[in-house]
Design an enzyme around this catalytic site. Structure first.
Site, PDB file in Angstrom:
ATOM      1  N   LYS A  67      28.653  29.958  25.115  1.00 38.06           N
ATOM      2  CA  LYS A  67      27.659  30.095  26.176  1.00 38.06           C
ATOM      3  C   LYS A  67      26.309  29.671  25.634  1.00 38.06           C
ATOM      4  CE  LYS A  67      26.446  31.634  30.269  1.00 38.06           C
ATOM      5  NZ  LYS A  67      25.895  30.313  30.587  1.00 38.06           N
ATOM      6  N   LYS A  91      22.896  36.380  19.665  1.00 35.80           N
ATOM      7  CA  LYS A  91      22.288  37.008  20.843  1.00 35.80           C
ATOM      8  C   LYS A  91      23.340  37.706  21.720  1.00 35.80           C
ATOM      9  CE  LYS A  91      19.328  34.241  22.558  1.00 35.80           C
ATOM     10  NZ  LYS A  91      18.701  33.135  23.313  1.00 35.80           N
ATOM     11  N   LYS A 103      25.246  25.509  22.574  1.00 35.76           N
ATOM     12  CA  LYS A 103      23.966  24.987  23.073  1.00 35.76           C
ATOM     13  C   LYS A 103      24.121  23.488  23.267  1.00 35.76           C
ATOM     14  CE  LYS A 103      19.714  26.315  24.036  1.00 35.76           C
ATOM     15  NZ  LYS A 103      19.247  27.599  24.587  1.00 35.76           N
ATOM     16  N   THR A 187      15.264  36.330  31.882  1.00 32.76           N
ATOM     17  CA  THR A 187      14.843  36.264  30.477  1.00 32.76           C
ATOM     18  C   THR A 187      13.573  37.096  30.293  1.00 32.76           C
ATOM     19  OG1 THR A 187      15.806  34.080  30.306  1.00 32.76           O
ATOM     20  CG2 THR A 187      14.187  34.668  28.623  1.00 32.76           C
ATOM     21  N   ASN A 218       8.946  28.701  32.710  1.00 35.08           N
ATOM     22  CA  ASN A 218       9.824  29.615  33.422  1.00 35.08           C
ATOM     23  C   ASN A 218       9.716  31.034  32.848  1.00 35.08           C
ATOM     24  OD1 ASN A 218      11.913  30.802  34.884  1.00 35.08           O
ATOM     25  ND2 ASN A 218      13.489  30.036  33.512  1.00 35.08           N
ATOM     26  N   SER A 358      23.227  35.632  33.041  1.00 41.48           N
ATOM     27  CA  SER A 358      24.174  34.513  33.119  1.00 41.48           C
ATOM     28  C   SER A 358      25.601  35.049  33.065  1.00 41.48           C
ATOM     29  CB  SER A 358      23.966  33.546  31.945  1.00 41.48           C
ATOM     30  OG  SER A 358      23.026  32.573  32.276  1.00 41.48           O
TER      31      SER A 358
HETATM   32  P1  NAD Z   1      10.057  25.801  30.391  1.00 37.64           P
HETATM   33  O1  NAD Z   1      10.235  24.368  30.166  1.00 37.64           O
HETATM   34  O2  NAD Z   1      10.123  26.343  31.778  1.00 37.64           O
HETATM   35  O3  NAD Z   1       8.678  26.308  29.752  1.00 37.64           O
HETATM   36  C1  NAD Z   1       8.211  25.948  28.496  1.00 37.64           C
HETATM   37  C2  NAD Z   1       6.693  25.940  28.594  1.00 37.64           C
HETATM   38  O4  NAD Z   1       6.140  25.818  27.286  1.00 37.64           O
HETATM   39  C3  NAD Z   1       6.132  24.773  29.413  1.00 37.64           C
HETATM   40  O5  NAD Z   1       5.158  25.283  30.311  1.00 37.64           O
HETATM   41  C4  NAD Z   1       5.467  23.871  28.369  1.00 37.64           C
HETATM   42  O6  NAD Z   1       4.359  23.181  28.900  1.00 37.64           O
HETATM   43  C5  NAD Z   1       5.047  24.911  27.353  1.00 37.64           C
HETATM   44  N1  NAD Z   1       4.786  24.398  25.998  1.00 37.64           N
HETATM   45  C6  NAD Z   1       5.441  23.455  25.303  1.00 37.64           C
HETATM   46  N2  NAD Z   1       4.857  23.298  24.099  1.00 37.64           N
HETATM   47  C7  NAD Z   1       3.815  24.160  24.041  1.00 37.64           C
HETATM   48  C8  NAD Z   1       2.849  24.499  23.061  1.00 37.64           C
HETATM   49  N3  NAD Z   1       2.809  23.898  21.884  1.00 37.64           N
HETATM   50  N4  NAD Z   1       1.919  25.453  23.359  1.00 37.64           N
HETATM   51  C9  NAD Z   1       1.942  26.075  24.537  1.00 37.64           C
HETATM   52  N5  NAD Z   1       2.843  25.817  25.491  1.00 37.64           N
HETATM   53  C10 NAD Z   1       3.767  24.869  25.251  1.00 37.64           C
HETATM   54  O7  NAD Z   1      11.157  26.501  29.455  1.00 37.64           O
HETATM   55  P2  NAD Z   1      11.692  27.982  29.490  1.00 37.64           P
HETATM   56  O8  NAD Z   1      13.024  27.975  30.127  1.00 37.64           O
HETATM   57  O9  NAD Z   1      10.655  28.908  29.954  1.00 37.64           O
HETATM   58  O10 NAD Z   1      11.958  28.197  27.934  1.00 37.64           O
HETATM   59  C11 NAD Z   1      10.920  28.544  27.027  1.00 37.64           C
HETATM   60  C12 NAD Z   1      11.543  29.116  25.756  1.00 37.64           C
HETATM   61  O11 NAD Z   1      12.335  30.237  26.114  1.00 37.64           O
HETATM   62  C13 NAD Z   1      12.488  28.156  25.023  1.00 37.64           C
HETATM   63  O12 NAD Z   1      12.399  28.384  23.639  1.00 37.64           O
HETATM   64  C14 NAD Z   1      13.851  28.573  25.520  1.00 37.64           C
HETATM   65  O13 NAD Z   1      14.880  28.217  24.605  1.00 37.64           O
HETATM   66  C15 NAD Z   1      13.646  30.060  25.615  1.00 37.64           C
HETATM   67  N6  NAD Z   1      14.607  30.725  26.482  1.00 37.64           N
HETATM   68  C16 NAD Z   1      14.667  30.417  27.800  1.00 37.64           C
HETATM   69  C17 NAD Z   1      15.606  31.060  28.596  1.00 37.64           C
HETATM   70  C18 NAD Z   1      15.700  30.797  30.067  1.00 37.64           C
HETATM   71  O14 NAD Z   1      16.477  31.510  30.737  1.00 37.64           O
HETATM   72  N7  NAD Z   1      14.954  29.879  30.619  1.00 37.64           N
HETATM   73  C19 NAD Z   1      16.479  32.008  28.027  1.00 37.64           C
HETATM   74  C20 NAD Z   1      16.352  32.325  26.682  1.00 37.64           C
HETATM   75  C21 NAD Z   1      15.413  31.672  25.907  1.00 37.64           C
END
Ligand code: NAD
Length: 421
Positions: A67, A91, A103, A187, A218, A358
């Site tokens: 997953k 996790k 992944k 999340t 997000n 999920s």
């Molecule tokens: P996303 O693309 O919606 O958001 C990422 C944000 O980070 C964007 O707004 C981008 O502009 C910003 N960003 C990128 N580089 C940056 C920097 N140097 N400084 C500041 N902001 C920056 O992605 P997401 O789904 O929110 O995921 C974000 C993190 O959370 C990732 O590491 C992802 O693996 C982790 N994550 C997400 C989920 C999920 O359900 N979406 C679950 C577990 C972990």
């Protein structure tokens, strides 16, 4: 600085040593069970043909089907995907769900593709991986720059290839085609539940605590809104272009509306009524690196990996770090934070709400059920609070930080399954 995978592995090995786990466990977990690399041909809108490189890493399935999310980013590479898959195995074990770790990713700047090109690339990736994914084998989900629409394309293409309606092949789908209520915010919501547990243990009041959020995407936008609702004061938010800091507080709902409208918080007017809570006189634009070291109580890392390192860990002023991103603190950064007494709610615990809901989505799809938002929230809270309690007691037992404790807790659960005892 160690590459992401070697860094993540070193942290797991350290926990295995502290917890005195058998060497065989690490020998198995050290490498993923399988690695898939695909070259996806896409006919672009201008008639040219482009090849996109994609990956899927299946780290370990001793606990259940692999997953993990799919990331679209120009810097996606095999090392990164391997690290993220390893973290997924850990996790799922921390929150005790019967899933393994995987992944995927495609090396692409998806913002430069038209919707038609993005769909063709996603469908191509799905066709090439169809033999190795599936509801009982490997279940992708959204990650950076992928969303419910991308998941709906994968669901549709996979069902077409196997000749059977298969909603269970992906999670994070739109609600109307089998997505779970509560998945979009899961999340962040999971992170809020563990943070509230910690705040309670520390005897603090959210109303007296300030928060800076790196990565207003997000996970980051949901967490800012949820924390604001709980009474915390949001003092800074940022995205890839930079950030905004307002000592008197930011209204994250208004700030997010502005970000959606203008693509970046950097484009929002400081003086605009939309953005700030009070007048805005104390608001200013900050660089991405400045945001990390602003005075605040809680720093939320919700962008990408390797943000807190030996280069800036000494300057972090927050007392608590909430890791919603995967791998945002590297090993050297982590050691500095620990020495300085900064409490880190580690990624494999703090962001596990996403994979937990999920899992709930997948269960609903497999059983043909539809759970209410309240039922999902209650089950999520139960899982997160239980995991936090366990990690906290491991941390007391071994006298280690919460990251090592979370990894030991995961290894405890994984050991009998991986070693088959
Ligand atoms: P996303 O693309 O919606 O958001 C990422 C944000 O980070 C964007 O707004 C981008 O502009 C910003 N960003 C990128 N580089 C940056 C920097 N140097 N400084 C500041 N902001 C920056 O992605 P997401 O789904 O929110 O995921 C974000 C993190 O959370 C990732 O590491 C992802 O693996 C982790 N994550 C997400 C989920 C999920 O359900 N979406 C679950 C577990 C972990």
């Amino acid at each position: 600085m160690l590459p992401f995978y070697e860094n993540a592995l070193a942290l797991v090995k350290k926990a295995a040593k502290t917890g005195n786990f058998p060497q065989d466990l690490m020998t198995i977990l050290e490498e993923p069970q399988s690695i898939h690399s695909v070259n996806i041909p896409v006919r672009m809108d201008n008639g040219s043909l482009r090849i996109f490189r994609g990956f899927r890493v299946q780290h370990n399935n001793a606990a259940g089907p692999y997953k993990g999310g799919i990331r679209y980013h120009p810097e996606v590479n095999m090392n990164e995907v391997k690290a993220l898959a390893l973290l997924m195995t850990m996790k799922c074990a921390v929150v005790n769900i019967p899933l393994g770790g995987g992944k995927g990713g495609i090396e692409v700047d998806s913002r430069k593709l038209s919707k038609k090109e993005l769909e063709a690339m996603t469908r191509g990736y799905t066709r090439m991986l169809a033999p190795v994914i599936g509801p009982d084998k490997d279940i992708p989900a959204p990650d950076v720059y992928t969303d419910s629409t991308v998941m709906s394309w994968i669901y549709d293409e996979y069902s077409r290839v196997v000749g059977k309606d298969s909603p269970g092949v992906v999670t994070g789908k739109p609600i109307e085609i089998g997505g779970s209520l509560g998945r979009a915010s899961a999340t962040a919501q999971g992170g809020v539940y563990v943070l509230l547990e910690l705040v309670k243990k520390l005897g603090k009041n959210p109303k007296d605590m300030t928060v800076a959020v790196q990565g207003f995407g997000n996970a980051g936008s949901f967490v800012a809104k949820l924390l604001y609702k709980e009474g915390f004061k949001i003092v800074a938010v940022s995205d890839s272009k930079g950030g905004m800091a307002c000592l008197s507080g930011i209204d994250p709902v208004k700030a997010h509306t502005c970000k959606i409208d203008k693509q970046s918080v950097m484009e929002c007017e400081i003086a605009s009524e939309m953005f700030h809570v009070h007048g805005g006189a104390d608001c200013r634009k900050v660089s991405n690196s400045e945001l990390l070291t602003l005075p605040c109580d809680i720093l939320v890392l919700s962008a990408l990996e390797n943000q807190v390192t030996s280069a800036n860990a000494e300057s972090i002023q927050a007392k608590i770090v909430l890791e919603l991103a995967n791998g945002p603190t590297n090993m050297e950064g982590d050691a500095i934070l620990e020495r300085r007494g900064i409490l880190v709610l580690p990624d494999i615990l703090a962001n596990a709400g996403g994979v937990t809901v999920s899992y709930f989505e997948w269960v609903q799809n497999m059983k043909g059920e539809k759970w209410s938002e309240e039922a999902v929230a209650a089950k999520l809270k139960g899982k997160m609070v239980e995991a936090m309690g366990e990690v906290w007691s491991v941390s007391e037992q071994y006298k280690v930080g919460l990251r090592q404790a979370a990894l030991i807790s995961a290894l405890r659960r994984l050991a009998p399954m991986v070693l088959g005892t």
